[in-house]
Scaffold this active site. Structure first.
Site: not given
Ligand code: GLP
Length: 238
Positions: A70, A133, A135, A140
């Site tokens: 993404d 959440n 995702h 989402e």
């Molecule tokens: C982000 C990304 C995800 C990621 C998630 C967790 O917003 N788009 O790909 O896995 O949220 O992020 P983190 O590893 O910083 O907790």
């Protein structure tokens, strides 16, 4: 429907070691493998270990290709909080991918990303983090399990979680993400969850059935998905 295999380890370092071992094994067996890569704090130790492995000569990415999950929409090229910048800083600048072989989705033409993944032969191993959440990528809660690469609006909880990277500026409201259907086509999936903030999401992902309320629960639809959780992230599993 199969529950994803669950591997519980002590901490984030151990979780990243499990994931990296799988990447190294894949590249040893298939140097031209197609990697699905992810961003976020969870991936920092993963990328650090990949860089260390490369420096000691244990892995080469020279024939590999990569597709990231993404990217935000609306950031100027080179914005330090963009996922492209994160990938350059934490991995790409320190290893030996050939020019033009690492890809991030472009909000202007999401279907081209799908075509590029197909042309590369599909993703061999997709690394995933998980949002608080539930995702995956930027899919989402409520996302269709058949969704493909597309532009999405970010949940407020996600924007709040990612605010430190942008402060004092606001987090973009939109992003482009591989869809859940795109992710599920990867031949192998390794989701890494570390820290207590992920405990509820991990419990929901491993719950009794799939639910659109927890996009990560879609991993049940994959024949070989693995969740690597540290003790804190696994604390809510009954
Ligand atoms: C982000 C990304 C995800 C990621 C998630 C967790 O917003 N788009 O790909 O896995 O949220 O992020 P983190 O590893 O910083 O907790």
């Amino acid at each position: 429907m199969r529950r994803p295999q669950l591997i519980v380890v002590d901490d984030a370092e151990a979780a990243s070691a499990v994931a990296v071992a799988r990447v190294l094994a894949l590249l040893a067996a298939k140097p031209q493998a197609v990697l699905g890569l992810a961003t976020g704090e969870t991936m920092r130790p993963v990328h650090r270990r990949l860089v260390e492995a490369h420096r000691r000569g244990a892995v080469s990415f020279a024939r590999a290709r990569s597709f990231n999950l993404d990217e935000y929409i609306g950031l100027r090229p080179g914005h330090p909080a963009s996922f492209a910048s994160f990938m350059r800083r934490t991995l790409f600048d320190a290893v030996d991918f050939a020019a033009g072989t690492t890809h991030l989705p472009d909000g202007g033409d999401p279907s081209a990303y799908e075509a590029a993944i197909k042309a590369a032969g599909g993703i061999d191993l997709q690394l995933l983090g998980i949002g608080g959440n539930g995702h995956i990528g930027f899919n989402e809660p409520g996302s269709d399990f058949a969704s493909r690469t597309r532009v999405v609006r970010l949940a407020e909880a996600t924007r709040a979680a990612n605010a430190p990277a942008f402060a004092p500026d606001p987090v973009p409201g939109q992003a482009v993400t591989m869809g859940i259907g795109t992710i599920l086509e990867a031949r192998a999936i390794v989701l890494i969850a570390t820290g207590g903030a992920k405990a509820q999401a991990v419990a929901a992902a491993l719950g009794p059935a799939t639910t659109p309320d927890c996009p990560a629960s879609a991993l049940r639809l994959h024949p070989a998905a693995v969740i690597v959780a540290d003790r804190a992230a696994a604390a809510g599993i009954s």
